[in-house]
Design a protein around this motif. Structure first.
Motif, mmCIF file in Angstrom:
data_model
loop_
_atom_site.group_PDB
_atom_site.id
_atom_site.type_symbol
_atom_site.label_atom_id
_atom_site.label_comp_id
_atom_site.label_asym_id
_atom_site.label_seq_id
_atom_site.Cartn_x
_atom_site.Cartn_y
_atom_site.Cartn_z
ATOM 1 N N SER B 45 4.294 0.147 5.959
ATOM 2 C CA SER B 45 3.908 0.051 4.309
ATOM 3 C C SER B 45 4.145 1.459 3.512
ATOM 4 O O SER B 45 4.057 1.129 2.299
ATOM 5 N N LEU B 46 4.543 2.485 4.058
ATOM 6 C CA LEU B 46 4.656 3.720 3.249
ATOM 7 C C LEU B 46 5.753 4.344 3.551
ATOM 8 O O LEU B 46 6.140 5.415 3.039
ATOM 9 N N GLU B 47 6.969 3.250 3.712
ATOM 10 C CA GLU B 47 8.369 3.823 3.772
ATOM 11 C C GLU B 47 8.571 3.894 2.132
ATOM 12 O O GLU B 47 8.513 3.138 1.470
ATOM 13 N N PRO B 48 8.853 5.250 1.902
ATOM 14 C CA PRO B 48 9.132 5.579 0.459
ATOM 15 C C PRO B 48 10.009 4.579 -0.561
ATOM 16 O O PRO B 48 9.586 4.317 -1.494
ATOM 17 N N GLY B 49 11.165 4.266 0.347
ATOM 18 C CA GLY B 49 12.092 3.171 -0.389
ATOM 19 C C GLY B 49 11.516 2.014 -1.027
ATOM 20 O O GLY B 49 12.085 1.528 -2.071
ATOM 21 N N ILE B 50 10.241 1.532 -0.414
ATOM 22 C CA ILE B 50 9.603 0.320 -1.009
ATOM 23 C C ILE B 50 9.219 0.373 -2.282
ATOM 24 O O ILE B 50 9.377 -0.372 -3.013
ATOM 25 N N TYR B 51 8.764 1.883 -2.815
ATOM 26 C CA TYR B 51 8.189 2.042 -4.441
ATOM 27 C C TYR B 51 9.358 2.502 -4.942
ATOM 28 O O TYR B 51 9.068 2.658 -6.035
ATOM 29 N N MET B 52 10.557 2.467 -4.618
ATOM 30 C CA MET B 52 11.540 3.161 -5.375
ATOM 31 C C MET B 52 12.124 1.975 -6.299
ATOM 32 O O MET B 52 13.404 1.296 -5.819
ATOM 33 N N ASP B 57 15.130 -3.841 -5.381
ATOM 34 C CA ASP B 57 14.554 -4.968 -6.183
ATOM 35 C C ASP B 57 13.514 -5.590 -5.547
ATOM 36 O O ASP B 57 12.383 -5.917 -6.116
ATOM 37 N N LYS B 58 13.410 -5.707 -4.427
ATOM 38 C CA LYS B 58 12.385 -6.354 -3.635
ATOM 39 C C LYS B 58 12.348 -5.861 -2.057
ATOM 40 O O LYS B 58 13.427 -5.684 -1.501
ATOM 41 N N THR B 59 11.101 -5.961 -1.451
ATOM 42 C CA THR B 59 11.219 -5.364 -0.094
ATOM 43 C C THR B 59 10.224 -6.388 0.695
ATOM 44 O O THR B 59 9.233 -6.902 0.229
ATOM 45 N N TYR B 60 10.689 -6.678 1.781
ATOM 46 C CA TYR B 60 9.899 -7.260 2.941
ATOM 47 C C TYR B 60 9.674 -6.569 4.125
ATOM 48 O O TYR B 60 10.662 -5.791 4.498
ATOM 49 N N LYS B 336 -2.355 -1.182 -5.700
ATOM 50 C CA LYS B 336 -2.200 -2.222 -5.766
ATOM 51 C C LYS B 336 -0.773 -2.632 -5.035
ATOM 52 O O LYS B 336 -0.669 -3.721 -4.390
ATOM 53 N N GLU B 337 0.092 -1.847 -5.312
ATOM 54 C CA GLU B 337 1.385 -2.044 -4.591
ATOM 55 C C GLU B 337 1.239 -1.812 -3.230
ATOM 56 O O GLU B 337 1.933 -2.576 -2.490
ATOM 57 N N PHE B 338 0.723 -0.710 -2.757
ATOM 58 C CA PHE B 338 0.336 -0.559 -1.141
ATOM 59 C C PHE B 338 -0.208 -1.860 -0.661
ATOM 60 O O PHE B 338 0.004 -2.504 0.163
ATOM 61 N N GLU B 339 -1.295 -2.336 -1.363
ATOM 62 C CA GLU B 339 -2.194 -3.515 -1.037
ATOM 63 C C GLU B 339 -1.310 -4.693 -1.003
ATOM 64 O O GLU B 339 -1.168 -5.394 0.246
ATOM 65 N N GLN B 340 0.000 -5.003 -1.859
ATOM 66 C CA GLN B 340 0.814 -6.091 -2.084
ATOM 67 C C GLN B 340 1.640 -6.079 -0.529
ATOM 68 O O GLN B 340 1.622 -6.986 0.153
ATOM 69 N N ILE B 341 2.176 -4.767 -0.465
ATOM 70 C CA ILE B 341 3.111 -4.844 0.603
ATOM 71 C C ILE B 341 2.330 -4.993 2.097
ATOM 72 O O ILE B 341 2.898 -5.640 2.880
ATOM 73 N N SER B 342 1.202 -4.329 1.964
ATOM 74 C CA SER B 342 0.305 -4.261 3.353
ATOM 75 C C SER B 342 -0.012 -5.698 3.767
ATOM 76 O O SER B 342 0.017 -6.192 4.741
ATOM 77 N N THR B 343 -0.652 -6.314 2.665
ATOM 78 C CA THR B 343 -1.334 -7.716 2.872
ATOM 79 C C THR B 343 -0.245 -8.916 2.966
ATOM 80 O O THR B 343 -0.337 -9.521 3.749
ATOM 81 N N TYR B 344 0.621 -8.926 1.930
ATOM 82 C CA TYR B 344 1.266 -10.028 2.039
ATOM 83 C C TYR B 344 2.910 -9.666 2.678
ATOM 84 O O TYR B 344 3.654 -10.533 2.646
ATOM 85 N N GLY B 345 3.198 -8.380 2.970
ATOM 86 C CA GLY B 345 4.390 -8.110 3.709
ATOM 87 C C GLY B 345 5.663 -8.280 2.671
ATOM 88 O O GLY B 345 6.742 -8.336 3.224
ATOM 89 N N GLU B 346 5.339 -8.244 1.472
ATOM 90 C CA GLU B 346 6.517 -8.284 0.448
ATOM 91 C C GLU B 346 6.228 -7.488 -0.946
ATOM 92 O O GLU B 346 4.807 -7.476 -1.271
ATOM 93 N N LEU B 347 6.985 -6.719 -1.761
ATOM 94 C CA LEU B 347 6.547 -6.265 -2.721
ATOM 95 C C LEU B 347 7.884 -6.292 -3.662
ATOM 96 O O LEU B 347 9.145 -5.959 -3.256
#
Lengths: 87, 347
Positions: B45-52, B57-60, B336-347
């Motif tokens: 969940s902390l791979e930096p690219g997820i938040y760029m 456009d979307k990460t899973y 919230k973004e971290f929560e989203q990827i950690s909990t739902y597996g997508e952002l």
């Protein structure tokens, strides 16, 4: 005859880049002058003559410093010894 | 009108020992021949690219390779049902085996890849390198896989201290005696498993080439680089494109002999006699690939076009004396973004 590799150049600021090895060096203004004279395929006698006229230096010191500089260029693979084929 | 592809990219860990994902995405965004929507594939969940968000456009989340190929396929199938992915570019050594195995099944659900064959992937493994060198007439250092610490006391002929202790996928240490070798063996095997590879230490200067083979023996791209700034993990933090014909000839030979398909990185050592040894063959695009783009060879773009069956002309030139200088950059991210990827597996 001592010859600088054809694709190695020195800039006005004395920055030397060897595009084959990726190494770069800084040389002082006199070294840059010698470097460029070598690029023009001038012989040691021609270089010596020009430098003796231009700078206050005796022939013995000049020859010693010149040879030191050439050794350094050889060490860094900047000159083609005996016009060896370039890689 | 340009085509638009949905491309999934992994290796978003733009950390101090970075995955190639972010560089690959930058290259794809600069592609002249198509537009892209980028789907990030992340393991953590902390791979930096997820938040760029300007790049991705979307990460899973995707499952670790150790959880099995089926798990990975199911997850990709699910992602594809939402995103209609046209192409996947996996960027981790450790995940390549699974993706190569899944190549046909992925194609069946519309996802193209352009990867080495399983034979190419297996042959160039660090522990197979001596046989690889012999088979294709390529200069490689002596090396041998070992499975126990005791093997360090029975060094094969031609390997003596100092030597290099290497992990199966990552990590390498230069060791000068058996005590240091034991310590490196334990440390690296704990992290990456067995075998550990012991390799002859070649004195010299390290160079790298990144390139792309079309799978028919042709070189589509090749850019040699000298590392100028190296981190404590041995990664290039700065490098310069160079014009060494010998390296390009070696790369052509590697590609034509093996009929290499896909992106790759050759790790080379030039010894005092100006001979090159291949230290490693990484079967994927390296993290510094953006230098290749910067000097005129967009390897990820060419790779996508090859995968899509487009005609790709080989790159013939590149700028010499261009440098890349990497930097670290702090992003401010809402929880919230971290929560989203950690909990739902997508952002």
């Amino acid at each position: 005859m001592t010859k600088i590799k054809s694709n190695v150049a020195v800039s006005e600021s004395g920055f030397v880049f060897n595009p084959i090895t990726g190494e770069s060096y800084s040389v002082n203004p006199v070294a840059a002058e010698i470097f460029n004279m070598l690029k023009e395929n001038k012989s040691f006698d021609e270089i010596e003559k020009e430098l003796l006229e231009k700078y206050q230096v005796d022939a013995e010191t000049l020859e010693k410093d010149f040879n030191d500089f050439i050794s350094m260029l050889k060490q860094y693979q900047i000159i083609d010894e005996n016009n060896e084929k370039e890689v | 009108m340009k085509k638009k592809y949905n491309i999934a990219v992994s290796g978003l860990n733009a950390i101090d020992s970075p995955g190639p994902g972010v560089a690959v995405i930058r290259a794809l965004r600069e592609a002249a021949s198509f537009d892209v929507r980028i789907i990030g594939l992340a393991y953590e969940s902390l791979e930096p690219g997820i938040y760029m968000h300007d790049l991705v456009d979307k990460t899973y989340h995707v499952p670790y390779p150790t959880t099995g190929i089926e798990n990975l396929f199911k997850r990709l199938e699910h992602i594809s049902s939402i995103e209609k992915i046209d192409m996947i570019i996996p960027n981790f050594d450790a995940e390549l085996y699974s993706f190569i195995k899944l190549e046909k099944r992925l194609k069946e659900i519309g996802m193209h890849t352009f990867l080495p064959t399983m034979k190419q992937f297996e042959e160039r493994h660090k522990h197979n390198l001596p046989e690889f060198g012999k088979k294709y007439d390529l200069h490689v250092p002596r090396s041998e896989p070992i499975y126990t610490v005791n093997d360090l006391y029975r060094l094969p002929e031609g390997i003596e201290y100092p030597l290099v202790v290497k992990g199966k996928y990552y990590d390498a240490s230069i060791v000068y005696n058996s005590e240091q070798a034991k310590s490196a063996f334990n440390k690296i095997s704990a992290k990456w498993g067995l075998p550990i590879i012991i390799q002859e230490f070649v004195h010299g200067t390290e160079y790298n080439v990144t390139g792309l083979g079309d799978g028919k023996g042709n070189t589509i791209s090749a850019v040699p680089m000298r590392k100028q700034y190296i981190t404590d993990k041995g990664k290039a933090w700065g490098g310069i494109s160079i014009a060494d014909k010998k390296m390009l000839e070696l790369t052509d030979k590697f590609i034509s002999q093996t009929k290499w398909r896909g992106g790759f990185e050759l790790e080379l050592m030039k010894d005092k006699k100006n001979d090159f040894y291949i230290l490693e063959i990484n079967p994927r695009i390296p993290a510094w690939v953006y230098l290749a783009v910067g000097v005129g060879q967009n390897i990820p773009e060419a790779l996508v076009n090859l995968a899509m069956g487009e005609k790709v002309e080989p790159y013939k030139t590149y700028d010499i004396g261009k440098m890349f200088i990497r930097y670290a950059y702090d992003m401010i991210v809402d929880i919230k973004e971290f929560e989203q990827i950690s909990t739902y597996g997508e952002l």
